[in-house]
Design a protein around this motif. Sequence first.
Motif, PDB file in Angstrom:
ATOM      1  N   LYS A 147     -34.652 -25.836 -38.903  1.00  0.00           N
ATOM      2  CA  LYS A 147     -34.557 -25.138 -37.618  1.00  0.00           C
ATOM      3  C   LYS A 147     -35.918 -24.579 -37.202  1.00  0.00           C
ATOM      4  CE  LYS A 147     -29.743 -23.714 -38.267  1.00  0.00           C
ATOM      5  NZ  LYS A 147     -28.790 -22.559 -38.263  1.00  0.00           N
ATOM      6  N   GLY A 148     -36.003 -24.205 -35.926  1.00  0.00           N
ATOM      7  CA  GLY A 148     -37.193 -23.532 -35.448  1.00  0.00           C
ATOM      8  C   GLY A 148     -37.172 -22.064 -35.818  1.00  0.00           C
ATOM      9  N   PRO A 149     -38.321 -21.384 -35.750  1.00  0.00           N
ATOM     10  CA  PRO A 149     -38.368 -19.949 -36.067  1.00  0.00           C
ATOM     11  C   PRO A 149     -37.472 -19.141 -35.133  1.00  0.00           C
ATOM     12  CG  PRO A 149     -40.581 -20.890 -35.983  1.00  0.00           C
ATOM     13  CD  PRO A 149     -39.650 -21.920 -35.437  1.00  0.00           C
ATOM     14  N   GLN A 150     -36.804 -18.169 -35.709  1.00  0.00           N
ATOM     15  CA  GLN A 150     -35.900 -17.302 -34.957  1.00  0.00           C
ATOM     16  C   GLN A 150     -36.476 -15.889 -34.925  1.00  0.00           C
ATOM     17  OE1 GLN A 150     -32.103 -16.965 -36.865  1.00  0.00           O
ATOM     18  NE2 GLN A 150     -31.347 -15.369 -35.512  1.00  0.00           N
ATOM     19  N   PHE A 151     -36.595 -15.318 -33.734  1.00  0.00           N
ATOM     20  CA  PHE A 151     -37.113 -13.960 -33.584  1.00  0.00           C
ATOM     21  C   PHE A 151     -36.225 -12.958 -34.310  1.00  0.00           C
ATOM     22  CE2 PHE A 151     -39.177 -10.535 -31.308  1.00  0.00           C
ATOM     23  CZ  PHE A 151     -38.194  -9.575 -31.194  1.00  0.00           C
ATOM     24  N   ILE A 152     -36.864 -12.058 -35.086  1.00  0.00           N
ATOM     25  CA  ILE A 152     -36.117 -11.005 -35.777  1.00  0.00           C
ATOM     26  C   ILE A 152     -36.389  -9.657 -35.135  1.00  0.00           C
ATOM     27  CG2 ILE A 152     -35.730  -9.796 -37.951  1.00  0.00           C
ATOM     28  CD1 ILE A 152     -36.756 -12.226 -39.411  1.00  0.00           C
ATOM     29  N   ILE A 153     -37.656  -9.264 -35.121  1.00  0.00           N
ATOM     30  CA  ILE A 153     -38.030  -7.946 -34.631  1.00  0.00           C
ATOM     31  C   ILE A 153     -39.506  -7.941 -34.300  1.00  0.00           C
ATOM     32  CG2 ILE A 153     -38.579  -6.987 -36.919  1.00  0.00           C
ATOM     33  CD1 ILE A 153     -37.224  -4.351 -35.957  1.00  0.00           C
ATOM     34  N   ASP A 154     -39.892  -7.090 -33.366  1.00  0.00           N
ATOM     35  CA  ASP A 154     -41.300  -6.992 -32.996  1.00  0.00           C
ATOM     36  C   ASP A 154     -41.734  -5.529 -33.014  1.00  0.00           C
ATOM     37  OD1 ASP A 154     -40.870  -7.406 -29.335  1.00  0.00           O
ATOM     38  OD2 ASP A 154     -39.934  -6.038 -30.767  1.00  0.00           O
ATOM     39  N   ILE A 155     -43.042  -5.318 -32.962  1.00  0.00           N
ATOM     40  CA  ILE A 155     -43.589  -3.974 -32.909  1.00  0.00           C
ATOM     41  C   ILE A 155     -44.930  -4.015 -32.204  1.00  0.00           C
ATOM     42  CG2 ILE A 155     -44.726  -4.155 -35.178  1.00  0.00           C
ATOM     43  CD1 ILE A 155     -43.937  -1.166 -35.598  1.00  0.00           C
ATOM     44  N   ARG A 156     -45.187  -3.000 -31.392  1.00  0.00           N
ATOM     45  CA  ARG A 156     -46.472  -2.900 -30.717  1.00  0.00           C
ATOM     46  C   ARG A 156     -47.407  -2.022 -31.537  1.00  0.00           C
ATOM     47  NH1 ARG A 156     -45.647  -3.094 -24.213  1.00  0.00           N
ATOM     48  NH2 ARG A 156     -43.804  -4.430 -24.202  1.00  0.00           N
ATOM     49  N   SER A 157     -48.689  -2.146 -31.267  1.00  0.00           N
ATOM     50  CA  SER A 157     -49.679  -1.457 -32.099  1.00  0.00           C
ATOM     51  C   SER A 157     -49.681   0.051 -31.900  1.00  0.00           C
ATOM     52  CB  SER A 157     -51.074  -2.017 -31.819  1.00  0.00           C
ATOM     53  OG  SER A 157     -51.416  -1.856 -30.465  1.00  0.00           O
ATOM     54  N   ASN A 158     -48.988   0.554 -30.884  1.00  0.00           N
ATOM     55  CA  ASN A 158     -48.937   2.006 -30.688  1.00  0.00           C
ATOM     56  C   ASN A 158     -47.777   2.643 -31.456  1.00  0.00           C
ATOM     57  OD1 ASN A 158     -46.851   1.030 -29.164  1.00  0.00           O
ATOM     58  ND2 ASN A 158     -47.369   2.148 -27.303  1.00  0.00           N
ATOM     59  N   MET A 159     -47.127   1.836 -32.296  1.00  0.00           N
ATOM     60  CA  MET A 159     -46.028   2.320 -33.129  1.00  0.00           C
ATOM     61  C   MET A 159     -46.357   2.014 -34.581  1.00  0.00           C
ATOM     62  SD  MET A 159     -42.949   0.718 -30.844  1.00  0.00           S
ATOM     63  CE  MET A 159     -41.634   1.523 -31.773  1.00  0.00           C
ATOM     64  N   ASP A 160     -45.723   2.753 -35.511  1.00  0.00           N
ATOM     65  CA  ASP A 160     -45.901   2.420 -36.922  1.00  0.00           C
ATOM     66  C   ASP A 160     -44.582   2.042 -37.595  1.00  0.00           C
ATOM     67  OD1 ASP A 160     -46.520   5.919 -37.752  1.00  0.00           O
ATOM     68  OD2 ASP A 160     -44.691   4.881 -37.142  1.00  0.00           O
ATOM     69  N   LYS A 161     -43.494   2.169 -36.858  1.00  0.00           N
ATOM     70  CA  LYS A 161     -42.192   1.819 -37.436  1.00  0.00           C
ATOM     71  C   LYS A 161     -41.236   1.465 -36.314  1.00  0.00           C
ATOM     72  CE  LYS A 161     -38.527   3.788 -40.350  1.00  0.00           C
ATOM     73  NZ  LYS A 161     -38.118   4.977 -41.147  1.00  0.00           N
ATOM     74  N   ARG A 162     -40.404   0.466 -36.580  1.00  0.00           N
ATOM     75  CA  ARG A 162     -39.365   0.121 -35.619  1.00  0.00           C
ATOM     76  C   ARG A 162     -38.180  -0.418 -36.396  1.00  0.00           C
ATOM     77  NH1 ARG A 162     -38.910  -4.104 -30.811  1.00  0.00           N
ATOM     78  NH2 ARG A 162     -37.445  -2.922 -29.531  1.00  0.00           N
ATOM     79  N   GLN A 163     -36.989   0.000 -35.975  1.00  0.00           N
ATOM     80  CA  GLN A 163     -35.783  -0.397 -36.701  1.00  0.00           C
ATOM     81  C   GLN A 163     -34.896  -1.248 -35.831  1.00  0.00           C
ATOM     82  OE1 GLN A 163     -34.726   3.729 -38.121  1.00  0.00           O
ATOM     83  NE2 GLN A 163     -34.458   2.651 -40.059  1.00  0.00           N
ATOM     84  N   GLY A 164     -34.276  -2.234 -36.494  1.00  0.00           N
ATOM     85  CA  GLY A 164     -33.262  -3.034 -35.828  1.00  0.00           C
ATOM     86  C   GLY A 164     -32.001  -3.005 -36.670  1.00  0.00           C
ATOM     87  N   GLN A 165     -31.179  -3.999 -36.470  1.00  0.00           N
ATOM     88  CA  GLN A 165     -29.954  -4.056 -37.265  1.00  0.00           C
ATOM     89  C   GLN A 165     -30.278  -4.579 -38.662  1.00  0.00           C
ATOM     90  OE1 GLN A 165     -26.974  -6.659 -35.664  1.00  0.00           O
ATOM     91  NE2 GLN A 165     -25.347  -5.814 -36.921  1.00  0.00           N
TER      92      GLN A 165
END
Lengths: 115, 111
Positions: free
Chosen positions: B42-60
């Motif tokens: 399969k092709g790559p599937q997006f999981i989660i992203d983060i911008r450089s102005n953050m140091d942590k981001r949560q998803g499911q």
Amino acid sequence: SAVISQKPSRDICQRGTSLTIQCQVDSQVTMMFWYRQQPGQSLTLIATANQGSEATYESGFVIDKFPISRPNLTFSTLTVSNMSPEDSSIYLCSVGGYPAYNEQFFGPGTRLTVL
Amino acid sequence: GESVGLHLPTLSVQEGDNSIINCAYSNSASDYFIWYKQESGKGPQFIIDIRSNMDKRQGQRVTVLLNKTVKHLSLQIAATQPGDSAVYFCAENNAGNKLTFGGGTRVLVKP
């Protein structure tokens, strides 16, 4: 998210021939890209497909080898020309937005084997 | 990106444990980062992203941590499941939505 399809899903080709891969998106997108993923390796950007103008190629990739078309905002083709076994790879298209840095979505890929 | 051939780094995890996948990125000017999951065929599937102005981001069940000082990115998967078995790639965006991918880590979930 965008739904992306690619044709063909896989192919086996003889050296010296060319193959054109199609990428179709279910909605209009600003940015379309073509990547190569060699066996067991990561993805490398080949070029950005620009609508209405020539594609922008990354270092190591040239138009004569990988001509790209983008006639509209939902469709692009990548041709792998004069193929050799070293071109055996997965070729993937992706779409993304600019400048909002929307996530990029990938198609399922085209698995190419060159004999 | 780093070439790992057929010898991708592999993380073996017991089902139900937490997984941590690490990635070092190269460009200090990169301002956006993405984690992708790629299953076989399969092709790559997006999981989660983060911008450089953050140091942590949560998803499911996933958390991404960004340490710009040492140019390091990590993906944490909580309560790893068999369906999490895949190759995981980090990617950095440094110019006009062009992504540079890391070498990838294979995650194997043991029942």
